[in-house]
Motif scaffolding. Structure first.
Motif, PDB file in Angstrom:
ATOM      1  N   ALA A 174      -8.652 -15.951  -3.593  1.00 55.09           N
ATOM      2  CA  ALA A 174      -8.899 -14.676  -3.087  1.00 55.09           C
ATOM      3  C   ALA A 174      -8.431 -13.623  -3.760  1.00 55.09           C
ATOM      4  N   PHE A 175      -9.254 -12.391  -3.909  1.00 57.55           N
ATOM      5  CA  PHE A 175      -8.850 -11.069  -4.244  1.00 57.55           C
ATOM      6  C   PHE A 175      -7.700 -10.727  -3.327  1.00 57.55           C
ATOM      7  N   PRO A 176      -6.740 -10.088  -3.859  1.00 56.44           N
ATOM      8  CA  PRO A 176      -5.684  -9.605  -3.375  1.00 56.44           C
ATOM      9  C   PRO A 176      -5.781  -8.748  -2.300  1.00 56.44           C
ATOM     10  N   GLY A 177      -6.696  -7.969  -2.278  1.00 57.40           N
ATOM     11  CA  GLY A 177      -7.140  -6.929  -1.376  1.00 57.40           C
ATOM     12  C   GLY A 177      -6.914  -5.578  -1.854  1.00 57.40           C
ATOM     13  N   PHE A 178      -7.425  -4.581  -1.257  1.00 61.89           N
ATOM     14  CA  PHE A 178      -7.014  -3.370  -1.806  1.00 61.89           C
ATOM     15  C   PHE A 178      -5.898  -2.427  -0.791  1.00 61.89           C
ATOM     16  N   PRO A 179      -4.957  -1.962  -1.634  1.00 60.48           N
ATOM     17  CA  PRO A 179      -3.712  -1.144  -1.148  1.00 60.48           C
ATOM     18  C   PRO A 179      -4.211  -0.334  -0.028  1.00 60.48           C
ATOM     19  N   VAL A 180      -5.228   0.320  -0.156  1.00 60.07           N
ATOM     20  CA  VAL A 180      -5.763   1.344   0.851  1.00 60.07           C
ATOM     21  C   VAL A 180      -6.874   0.858   1.528  1.00 60.07           C
ATOM     22  N   ASP A 181      -6.980   0.598   2.732  1.00 61.03           N
ATOM     23  CA  ASP A 181      -8.083  -0.031   3.426  1.00 61.03           C
ATOM     24  C   ASP A 181      -9.142   1.195   3.894  1.00 61.03           C
ATOM     25  N   LYS A 182      -9.766   1.901   2.877  1.00 63.86           N
ATOM     26  CA  LYS A 182     -10.673   2.960   3.017  1.00 63.86           C
ATOM     27  C   LYS A 182     -11.757   2.844   2.102  1.00 63.86           C
ATOM     28  N   LYS A 183     -12.894   3.285   2.421  1.00 63.99           N
ATOM     29  CA  LYS A 183     -13.945   3.319   1.457  1.00 63.99           C
ATOM     30  C   LYS A 183     -14.519   4.651   0.852  1.00 63.99           C
ATOM     31  N   VAL A 184     -14.867   4.824  -0.435  1.00 66.98           N
ATOM     32  CA  VAL A 184     -15.453   5.728  -0.985  1.00 66.98           C
ATOM     33  C   VAL A 184     -17.069   5.851  -0.968  1.00 66.98           C
TER      34      VAL A 184
END
Length: 387
Positions: A174-184
């Motif tokens: 799996a992709f490690p994930g985004f450090p910031v859980d927000k969307k642009v």
């Protein structure tokens, strides 16, 4: 030349050959299956298809927007693998059809290797643009080690199916994930959509996605971003927004329509997201403006309307609404930054992303700092998004 047989240039130069079908067994997995992570599709978990708006939207949308929502611009597949080989098998909704845009941009898949902020381009799919389905190699014969992969999907075409091929003995993680859980979120015209980047990774939203540790959602609808309230309602339904960018001026039917739609769009979005930063971008300079004073005057008038509306919002207490002059996006000399006088080339898109990077970083840092202080009362400078 007369009397000389012309050879197919693609066959004469092996680096120009199309295809790249696998000659050995591969493990093929649908990109919609775990552990792959598909980003840029807010309604994917609900609808299960490559579509940027819901299959059954809560508010009626125009047929043109409905059709364009199936284009996979901004959609990315992220994962990790130690496979020395990587292939894609793609089933498109239709064939290549755009005279002013490279087939690789409209219908291709390109690949980056590395973590966010350190992603390096390696290759783009090669295919017969007269066909709706293709298989292509993205890399082969690399050393066997774990790598973080980002695939950018076609900008101006729908994807019915996407399978990823790796060596049978390899691991997919799996992709490690985004450090910031927000969307642009970027709502805009064909320029936001990606016309006329030569490959998917060069559209400016995708360039920006390599600069910031957040998910980017491309809501560009070529020729059809009119700022209608129905889109404002749908966009407001996207969860965990960190920033909304409005760049739809060029598609408004009239200056008066822009004057009416912008405050209403902001009002609708604010009903659900009172604190999310909103960045209003005015239109880029067009090549024809060097010879057409009326075109310059119209752009300046529309820029003034947007700036004044942002000023009005801020005077009323909404300090999270911001304006940026789009005339600055292509630099001091924009004449060679487009493919057709309107739509950016790769050079133009690189300039747009470079110009917007510090602007976006400042707005995102304010969001991250606010959230961090609320969660634990501390703000560490290491949390800052690099500009």
């Amino acid at each position: 030349m007369s009397g000389v047989d012309r050879k197919d240039e693609n066959q004469a130069d092996p680096n120009l050959k199309i295809g790249g079908n696998s000659e050995s067994d591969l493990k093929w997995v649908s990109a919609l299956e775990a552990p792959f992570r598909v980003t840029g599709l807010p309604w994917l978990d609900r609808d299960g298809v490559y579509r940027r708006l819901p299959v059954h939207p809560s508010h009626e949308i125009r047929p043109e927007v409905d059709r364009l929502a199936n284009n996979t611009t901004g959609v990315q597949v992220r994962f990790r693998t130690d496979s020395p080989n990587l292939y894609v098998r793609v089933k498109l909704a239709d064939k290549y059809s755009m005279y002013q845009m490279a087939a690789t941009g409209q219908c291709g898949v390109d690949c980056y290797i590395g973590a966010i902020g350190n992603q390096k381009y390696i290759n783009t799919s090669r295919f017969d643009f007269t066909q709706e389905e293709y298989e292509s190699v993205l890399f082969d014969s690399l050393t066997r080690e774990m790598r973080e992969i980002t695939l950018n999907l076609p900008l101006y075409q729908g994807v019915a199916e996407l399978h990823i091929g790796v060596a049978p003995s390899s691991e997919i993680a799996a992709f490690p994930g985004f450090p910031v859980d927000k969307k642009v979120l970027l709502y805009g015209t064909s320029i936001t959509h990606g016309a006329c980047a030569t490959r998917p990774g060069m559209a400016y939203p995708n360039i920006l996605s390599r600069m910031f540790p957040l998910e980017f959602v491309n809501l560009g609808f070529s020729g059809n971003a009119q700022g209608e309230p129905e889109l404002a309602h749908l966009i407001s339904q996207i969860e965990a927004p960190g920033l909304l960018i409005l760049d739809y001026e060029a598609n408004t039917p009239s200056t008066e329509r822009l004057r009416e739609s912008l405050p209403e769009f902001i009002r609708i979005y604010r009903d659900r997201h009172p604190d999310v930063p909103i960045l209003v971008l005015s239109q880029i300079r067009l090549a024809r403006e060097a010879f057409d004073g009326e075109l310059v005057s119209r752009r300046e008038e529309r820029k003034r309307i947007q700036r004044e509306e942002v000023d009005r919002q801020r005077a009323a207490g909404d300090l999270n609404v911001h304006f940026f002059d789009g005339a600055l996006l292509l630099g001091e000399d924009p004449q060679d930054c487009t493919t057709d006088g309107i739509h950016p080339s790769d050079l133009g898109y690189a300039r747009i992303a470079t110009t917007l990077r510090p602007v976006i970083a400042e707005l995102l840092n304010a969001v991250i700092e606010q959230r961090t202080r609320r969660d634990d009362g501390k703000w560490d400078e290491q949390n800052r998004v690099s500009d």
